[in-house]
Design a protein around this motif. Structure first.
Motif, PDB file in Angstrom:
ATOM      1  N   TRP A 199       5.397  33.216  14.727  1.00  0.00           N
ATOM      2  CA  TRP A 199       6.534  32.294  14.733  1.00  0.00           C
ATOM      3  C   TRP A 199       7.838  33.015  14.401  1.00  0.00           C
ATOM      4  N   ILE A 200       8.890  32.511  14.978  1.00  0.00           N
ATOM      5  CA  ILE A 200      10.247  32.974  14.657  1.00  0.00           C
ATOM      6  C   ILE A 200      10.926  31.799  13.971  1.00  0.00           C
ATOM      7  N   ALA A 201      11.203  31.933  12.675  1.00  0.00           N
ATOM      8  CA  ALA A 201      11.642  30.796  11.865  1.00  0.00           C
ATOM      9  C   ALA A 201      12.968  31.074  11.194  1.00  0.00           C
ATOM     10  N   THR A 202      13.573  30.002  10.730  1.00  0.00           N
ATOM     11  CA  THR A 202      14.810  30.095   9.950  1.00  0.00           C
ATOM     12  C   THR A 202      14.458  30.217   8.474  1.00  0.00           C
ATOM     13  N   GLY A 212      11.540  26.010  12.679  1.00  0.00           N
ATOM     14  CA  GLY A 212      11.082  26.939  13.693  1.00  0.00           C
ATOM     15  C   GLY A 212       9.583  26.994  13.826  1.00  0.00           C
ATOM     16  N   VAL A 213       8.836  26.359  12.904  1.00  0.00           N
ATOM     17  CA  VAL A 213       7.373  26.315  12.946  1.00  0.00           C
ATOM     18  C   VAL A 213       6.946  24.876  13.208  1.00  0.00           C
ATOM     19  N   TRP A 214       5.962  24.688  14.073  1.00  0.00           N
ATOM     20  CA  TRP A 214       5.517  23.332  14.378  1.00  0.00           C
ATOM     21  C   TRP A 214       4.994  22.656  13.110  1.00  0.00           C
ATOM     22  N   PRO A 215       5.505  21.462  12.763  1.00  0.00           N
ATOM     23  CA  PRO A 215       5.112  20.805  11.520  1.00  0.00           C
ATOM     24  C   PRO A 215       3.622  20.448  11.495  1.00  0.00           C
ATOM     25  N   GLY A 216       3.022  20.587  10.327  1.00  0.00           N
ATOM     26  CA  GLY A 216       1.651  20.126  10.134  1.00  0.00           C
ATOM     27  C   GLY A 216       0.567  21.074  10.585  1.00  0.00           C
ATOM     28  N   LEU A 217       0.901  22.304  10.956  1.00  0.00           N
ATOM     29  CA  LEU A 217      -0.140  23.250  11.333  1.00  0.00           C
ATOM     30  C   LEU A 217      -1.021  23.555  10.129  1.00  0.00           C
ATOM     31  N   PRO A 218      -2.347  23.641  10.308  1.00  0.00           N
ATOM     32  CA  PRO A 218      -3.210  23.967   9.163  1.00  0.00           C
ATOM     33  C   PRO A 218      -3.013  25.411   8.707  1.00  0.00           C
ATOM     34  N   GLY A 219      -3.162  25.614   7.428  1.00  0.00           N
ATOM     35  CA  GLY A 219      -3.027  26.959   6.889  1.00  0.00           C
ATOM     36  C   GLY A 219      -1.572  27.391   6.787  1.00  0.00           C
ATOM     37  N   ARG A 220      -1.394  28.643   6.487  1.00  0.00           N
ATOM     38  CA  ARG A 220      -0.057  29.211   6.337  1.00  0.00           C
ATOM     39  C   ARG A 220       0.391  29.831   7.651  1.00  0.00           C
ATOM     40  N   PRO A 221       1.515  29.397   8.217  1.00  0.00           N
ATOM     41  CA  PRO A 221       1.941  29.959   9.510  1.00  0.00           C
ATOM     42  C   PRO A 221       2.289  31.439   9.399  1.00  0.00           C
ATOM     43  N   ARG A 222       2.065  32.158  10.481  1.00  0.00           N
ATOM     44  CA  ARG A 222       2.384  33.591  10.520  1.00  0.00           C
ATOM     45  C   ARG A 222       3.808  33.758  11.042  1.00  0.00           C
ATOM     46  N   VAL A 223       4.758  33.910  10.125  1.00  0.00           N
ATOM     47  CA  VAL A 223       6.164  34.081  10.494  1.00  0.00           C
ATOM     48  C   VAL A 223       6.426  35.567  10.686  1.00  0.00           C
ATOM     49  N   SER A 224       6.616  35.964  11.938  1.00  0.00           N
ATOM     50  CA  SER A 224       6.828  37.380  12.246  1.00  0.00           C
ATOM     51  C   SER A 224       8.289  37.787  12.132  1.00  0.00           C
ATOM     52  N   HIS A 225       9.201  36.844  12.435  1.00  0.00           N
ATOM     53  CA  HIS A 225      10.631  37.153  12.384  1.00  0.00           C
ATOM     54  C   HIS A 225      11.369  35.976  11.761  1.00  0.00           C
ATOM     55  N   SER A 226      12.391  36.290  11.005  1.00  0.00           N
ATOM     56  CA  SER A 226      13.182  35.263  10.332  1.00  0.00           C
ATOM     57  C   SER A 226      14.651  35.455  10.708  1.00  0.00           C
TER      58      SER A 226
END
Length: 297
Positions: A199-202, A212-226
């Motif tokens: 994911w590319i997130a703010t 920047g990450v779809w809400p409610g995804l299980p677990g901790r999202p993998r944010v590669s770039h901020s």
């Protein structure tokens, strides 16, 4: 009460920034000077105006009352200064705030519409998150703000009087992906396919959600770039370095190499676009800017 205009400006900046230190930086004062002005205000008002808390400074009910009057006093002083200088505008400037997504997808079209319909109106803009812009409205540093909310669309704050808020549009949240690559040629993606996505997130804080990450995804999202800048995020998407969420209204301003996918297998994520201001009768200029924003949607 014997209150100076400098004291009222300090009050306004503390209300907006939530701390003495930030208020001092914005005003060009030392922190001790801001503290002295705050103490002088409380002595003159003979009541507590500031509530010191571990997460910053908030105005007490008495402080909010004084802030409402400070808006009027400081606006009158500014108008007097312009009139004495011979630069009093016919309609008055409008200070407009916008969340980053609105700035990219709405603001240019709204300002173009305003320039054609009311070229005499001067608009200055400022970008910020919804909590930041809400504080700025309360403090009188902005006249109008384009904000967003997510279900269940609760009020932005609990202070009184309530901000005047009107809904101008609803938009779906979608996922921006590279045109070439894993999702090439598709119009939708199942939510389960997004669990392991890069994911590319703010950047976010405790008071602001992760964008920047779809809400409610299980677990901790993998944010590669901020990144905060929308163009940076979308260029990274185009390069195949990750995916991000955007309002569907971003479609007209996407850079090459990016496509938008609807998400299946999850409830729709609706983002509401709102225009907020302090309560009371708006000036003709504020009304014109509000109409220009609505016309851009």
């Amino acid at each position: 009460m014997d209150i100076s205009s400098a004291g009222l400006r300090v009050l306004r900046q503390i209300a907006e920034s939530g701390s003495f230190t930030a208020a001092a930086a914005r005003l060009g004062y030392t922190q001790s000077a801001v503290s002295r002005q705050a103490a002088a205000l409380e002595r003159s008002a003979d009541t507590t105006l500031f509530e010191r808390r571990p997460d910053g400074v908030r105005l007490t009910p008495a402080g909010l009352t004084l802030l409402r009057h400070a808006h009027t006093v400081l606006a009158s002083l500014a108008a007097a200064e312009r009139e004495l200088a011979g630069t009093a505008p016919h309609t008055g400037p409008v200070r407009l705030g916008a969340v980053p997504s609105a700035g990219a997808a709405i603001l240019p079209a709204a300002l173009a519409h305003l320039a054609a319909a009311d070229p005499q109106i001067t608009v200055t803009t400022r970008e910020g998150t919804t909590p930041t812009l809400t504080r700025a409205l309360r403090a009188g540093s902005l006249d109008l703000a384009v904000l967003t909310s997510r279900p269940p669309h609760r009020p932005f704050d609990g202070d009184a009087p309530r901000l005047h808020v009107e809904t101008v549009a609803d938009t779906d949240l979608v996922v921006a992906v590279a045109s070439a690559g894993e999702f090439a040629g598709r119009t939708a993606v199942h939510v389960d396919e997004l669990v392991g996505a890069a994911w590319i997130a703010t950047p976010s804080s405790n008071s602001e959600p992760l964008l920047g990450v779809w809400p409610g995804l299980p677990g901790r999202p993998r944010v590669s770039h901020s990144a905060r800048d929308w163009l940076t995020k979308l260029r990274l998407v185009a390069g195949g370095f990750g995916v991000t969420t955007v309002p569907s209204r971003f479609a007209p301003v996407l850079p090459p190499g990016v496509r938008l996918l609807h998400v299946d297998g999850a409830p729709p994520e609706i983002r509401r676009i709102l225009i907020a201001r302090l309560p009371g009768r708006p000036t003709p200029a504020i009304t014109a800017v509000t109409q220009a924003i609505a016309s851009a949607l």
